[in-house]
Design a protein around this motif. Structure first.
Motif, mmCIF file in Angstrom:
data_model
loop_
_atom_site.group_PDB
_atom_site.id
_atom_site.type_symbol
_atom_site.label_atom_id
_atom_site.label_comp_id
_atom_site.label_asym_id
_atom_site.label_seq_id
_atom_site.Cartn_x
_atom_site.Cartn_y
_atom_site.Cartn_z
ATOM 1 N N GLU A 10 -9.848 16.326 14.501
ATOM 2 C CA GLU A 10 -9.482 16.071 13.107
ATOM 3 C C GLU A 10 -8.441 14.951 13.016
ATOM 4 O OE1 GLU A 10 -10.567 17.234 10.318
ATOM 5 O OE2 GLU A 10 -8.959 16.952 8.839
ATOM 6 N N ARG A 14 -8.749 11.343 11.157
ATOM 7 C CA ARG A 14 -7.857 10.965 10.052
ATOM 8 C C ARG A 14 -7.091 9.681 10.352
ATOM 9 N NH1 ARG A 14 -10.451 13.263 6.161
ATOM 10 N NH2 ARG A 14 -10.605 15.538 6.368
ATOM 11 N N VAL A 17 -8.061 6.152 9.001
ATOM 12 C CA VAL A 17 -7.803 5.636 7.656
ATOM 13 C C VAL A 17 -6.851 4.434 7.757
ATOM 14 C CG1 VAL A 17 -5.782 7.094 7.255
ATOM 15 C CG2 VAL A 17 -7.065 6.211 5.321
ATOM 16 N N LEU A 49 5.539 10.446 6.065
ATOM 17 C CA LEU A 49 4.334 10.123 5.303
ATOM 18 C C LEU A 49 4.207 11.065 4.108
ATOM 19 C CD1 LEU A 49 1.745 8.676 4.756
ATOM 20 C CD2 LEU A 49 0.642 9.978 6.589
ATOM 21 N N LEU A 53 4.456 10.068 0.185
ATOM 22 C CA LEU A 53 3.365 10.354 -0.746
ATOM 23 C C LEU A 53 3.874 11.167 -1.941
ATOM 24 C CD1 LEU A 53 0.579 11.223 1.842
ATOM 25 C CD2 LEU A 53 0.518 9.336 0.202
ATOM 26 N N TYR A 91 0.346 -4.762 -3.117
ATOM 27 C CA TYR A 91 1.789 -4.735 -2.852
ATOM 28 C C TYR A 91 2.196 -5.822 -1.873
ATOM 29 C CZ TYR A 91 0.724 0.028 -4.432
ATOM 30 O OH TYR A 91 0.254 1.111 -5.127
ATOM 31 N N GLN A 110 -3.688 -3.702 -7.587
ATOM 32 C CA GLN A 110 -4.143 -2.739 -6.560
ATOM 33 C C GLN A 110 -5.628 -2.907 -6.276
ATOM 34 O OE1 GLN A 110 -2.948 1.330 -7.143
ATOM 35 N NE2 GLN A 110 -0.919 0.726 -7.889
ATOM 36 N N HIS B 32 -0.864 0.241 2.768
ATOM 37 C CA HIS B 32 -2.269 0.679 2.692
ATOM 38 C C HIS B 32 -2.341 2.163 2.349
ATOM 39 C CE1 HIS B 32 -6.560 0.639 3.916
ATOM 40 N NE2 HIS B 32 -6.299 1.850 4.382
ATOM 41 N N LEU B 33 -1.522 2.960 3.049
ATOM 42 C CA LEU B 33 -1.564 4.417 2.857
ATOM 43 C C LEU B 33 -1.130 4.828 1.463
ATOM 44 C CD1 LEU B 33 -0.044 5.533 6.276
ATOM 45 C CD2 LEU B 33 -2.376 5.997 5.479
ATOM 46 N N LEU B 34 -0.253 4.022 0.845
ATOM 47 C CA LEU B 34 0.288 4.410 -0.461
ATOM 48 C C LEU B 34 -0.507 3.837 -1.635
ATOM 49 C CD1 LEU B 34 4.043 4.112 0.457
ATOM 50 C CD2 LEU B 34 2.798 6.211 -0.096
ATOM 51 N N THR B 35 -1.521 3.014 -1.312
ATOM 52 C CA THR B 35 -2.372 2.490 -2.381
ATOM 53 C C THR B 35 -3.158 3.646 -3.001
ATOM 54 O OG1 THR B 35 -2.604 0.413 -1.184
ATOM 55 C CG2 THR B 35 -4.207 0.844 -2.935
ATOM 56 N N ALA B 36 -3.231 3.637 -4.311
ATOM 57 C CA ALA B 36 -3.847 4.746 -5.045
ATOM 58 C C ALA B 36 -5.140 5.238 -4.398
ATOM 59 C CB ALA B 36 -4.111 4.314 -6.483
ATOM 60 N N HIS B 38 -6.170 5.204 -1.456
ATOM 61 C CA HIS B 38 -6.115 5.749 -0.091
ATOM 62 C C HIS B 38 -5.232 6.985 0.028
ATOM 63 C CE1 HIS B 38 -6.903 1.295 0.850
ATOM 64 N NE2 HIS B 38 -8.038 1.937 1.012
ATOM 65 N N ARG B 39 -4.624 7.398 -1.112
ATOM 66 C CA ARG B 39 -3.626 8.464 -1.029
ATOM 67 C C ARG B 39 -4.184 9.791 -0.534
ATOM 68 N NH1 ARG B 39 1.521 8.484 -3.820
ATOM 69 N NH2 ARG B 39 2.228 6.325 -3.976
ATOM 70 N N ASP B 41 -6.665 10.229 1.573
ATOM 71 C CA ASP B 41 -6.820 10.104 3.026
ATOM 72 C C ASP B 41 -5.457 10.208 3.711
ATOM 73 O OD1 ASP B 41 -9.493 9.709 2.601
ATOM 74 O OD2 ASP B 41 -9.347 7.509 2.614
ATOM 75 N N ALA B 42 -4.468 9.539 3.112
ATOM 76 C CA ALA B 42 -3.127 9.543 3.700
ATOM 77 C C ALA B 42 -2.573 10.962 3.744
ATOM 78 C CB ALA B 42 -2.207 8.647 2.882
ATOM 79 N N HIS B 43 -2.810 11.706 2.669
ATOM 80 C CA HIS B 43 -2.349 13.092 2.612
ATOM 81 C C HIS B 43 -3.009 13.907 3.717
ATOM 82 C CE1 HIS B 43 -0.736 16.719 0.781
ATOM 83 N NE2 HIS B 43 -1.931 17.270 0.940
ATOM 84 N N GLU B 44 -4.325 13.692 3.873
ATOM 85 C CA GLU B 44 -5.045 14.447 4.904
ATOM 86 C C GLU B 44 -4.582 14.053 6.299
ATOM 87 O OE1 GLU B 44 -8.883 13.478 3.502
ATOM 88 O OE2 GLU B 44 -9.266 15.462 2.657
ATOM 89 N N LEU B 45 -4.187 12.779 6.466
ATOM 90 C CA LEU B 45 -3.658 12.340 7.764
ATOM 91 C C LEU B 45 -2.364 13.085 8.077
ATOM 92 C CD1 LEU B 45 -3.326 10.591 10.252
ATOM 93 C CD2 LEU B 45 -2.452 8.759 8.795
ATOM 94 N N ALA B 46 -1.471 13.148 7.080
ATOM 95 C CA ALA B 46 -0.196 13.848 7.276
ATOM 96 C C ALA B 46 -0.455 15.308 7.648
ATOM 97 C CB ALA B 46 0.643 13.761 6.009
ATOM 98 N N GLN B 47 -1.401 15.925 6.922
ATOM 99 C CA GLN B 47 -1.739 17.329 7.198
ATOM 100 C C GLN B 47 -2.286 17.489 8.604
ATOM 101 O OE1 GLN B 47 -1.214 19.978 5.011
ATOM 102 N NE2 GLN B 47 -0.016 18.346 4.040
ATOM 103 N N ALA B 48 -3.236 16.606 8.968
ATOM 104 C CA ALA B 48 -3.892 16.705 10.275
ATOM 105 C C ALA B 48 -2.869 16.551 11.399
ATOM 106 C CB ALA B 48 -4.975 15.639 10.391
#
Lengths: 202, 202
Positions: A10, A14, A17, A49, A53, A91, A110, B32-36, B38-39, B41-48
């Motif tokens: 997983e 992830r 990304v 991260l 977020l 950005y 964006q 990139h991670l904070l772009t609307a 991609h958020r 995916d970014a959240h799922e990356l942090a979780q993973a």
């Protein structure tokens, strides 16, 4: 082994990304993060991260990243050219332009218009942008989307939307090579491109 | 702007823990991670990442990554050479060796001896390794640390620790790699390849 550890799988998935990260790099990153000596850093990365977020959103006026309602660039009283607003795709482009002593405001789309990817004016907050221009008392709009096909299309669309409004509309000069992305330009080139912007209001 | 968003700064700093990620790339990744778009995916990356850190530990026997107490490589009854144990520096090396139909067990040092970086035998779990060899009923130890100075030093140290035990100790062969052109090989490698030449008369 690896294949039997679902959470590791997983994580590898992830990690992809991240821009420019493929299968091989993702695996390398995952194994690196889980090595005993890097676990603290990895934990802090996950925290950073998540916290970013949770706390960082978009400026109500220019859609730039900010922890507040309105970003410091929109709030700042020190900027010498508050009547200029520069429209950029992302950005990174705004940051690159900020390196060139640009003293006006910004608006971050964006992204850029792309029928193929189904990105519409609504996604780019162009209605918000028009409203911002109308209410912000701006005298000049600088179109600083990328010099790519999509960027030019977006600039063209914005020019149409702004038609008839009492302001100067300019496009960054073609000092930036075709296909070049602002985020990767060196300061001098970008500064020159801003300096040589051409009037295209009529 | 960016400079005034502490959590964004924090994220950029933390991203640099990733291998091969410098200041510029870290900034690009953060934006990139904070772009609307991609958020999520970014959240799922942090979780993973968090979930992997919480659930994945080291195998009690070989220090390989596993969600269990003992990894599947150590548990497996199907492996044809359970009397062989291969010592590697890190997880990636074990994965690379696993691609070669190696059928024995592993031991992952998670690094190599480095007085400069203050990495000691204790950090590499070498005591655990010796114990594993003694109790595991192994007939051969394959030293597969890197062919670098640190790797060789570590292999040498391991050889000393294993001295006197009733088992075969081997080191992976050094020589010209597949597809290697002699004209481009460095002297030492070529010299060693000649020295270790194998008889192929029959």
């Amino acid at each position: 082994m690896i294949k039997t550890e679902p959470r590791l799988q997983e994580l590898m998935t992830r990690l992809r990304v991240l821009p420019g990260v493929g299968l091989r790099t993702a695996q390398r990153m995952a194994l690196h993060l889980l090595t005993a000596s890097h676990r603290n850093d990895a934990h802090e990365l996950a925290q950073a991260l998540q916290s970013a977020l949770d706390s960082i959103g978009n400026c109500r006026l220019c859609r730039m990243l900010t922890e507040d309602d309105v970003c410091t660039w929109c709030r700042s009283e020190e900027r010498a050219e508050p009547a200029q607003i520069c429209v950029v795709e992302n950005y990174g482009d705004a940051l690159a332009i900020e390196q060139t002593n640009y003293q006006g405001r910004y608006f971050v789309l964006q992204g850029c218009l792309s029928p193929l990817e189904g990105i519409t004016p609504k996604d780019l907050g162009i209605d918000l942008f028009i409203q911002r221009v109308q209410e912000g008392g701006f005298k000049e709009v600088i179109l600083a989307t990328n010099l790519t096909v999509e960027g030019e299309t977006t600039a063209h669309y914005l020019r149409e939307q702004l038609a008839g409004m009492q302001l100067k509309i300019s496009r960054i000069a073609q000092g930036v090579p075709m296909g070049g992305e602002l985020g990767y330009m060196d300061g001098p080139t970008l500064g020159l491109a801003l300096l040589d912007r051409r009037d295209c209001s009529h």
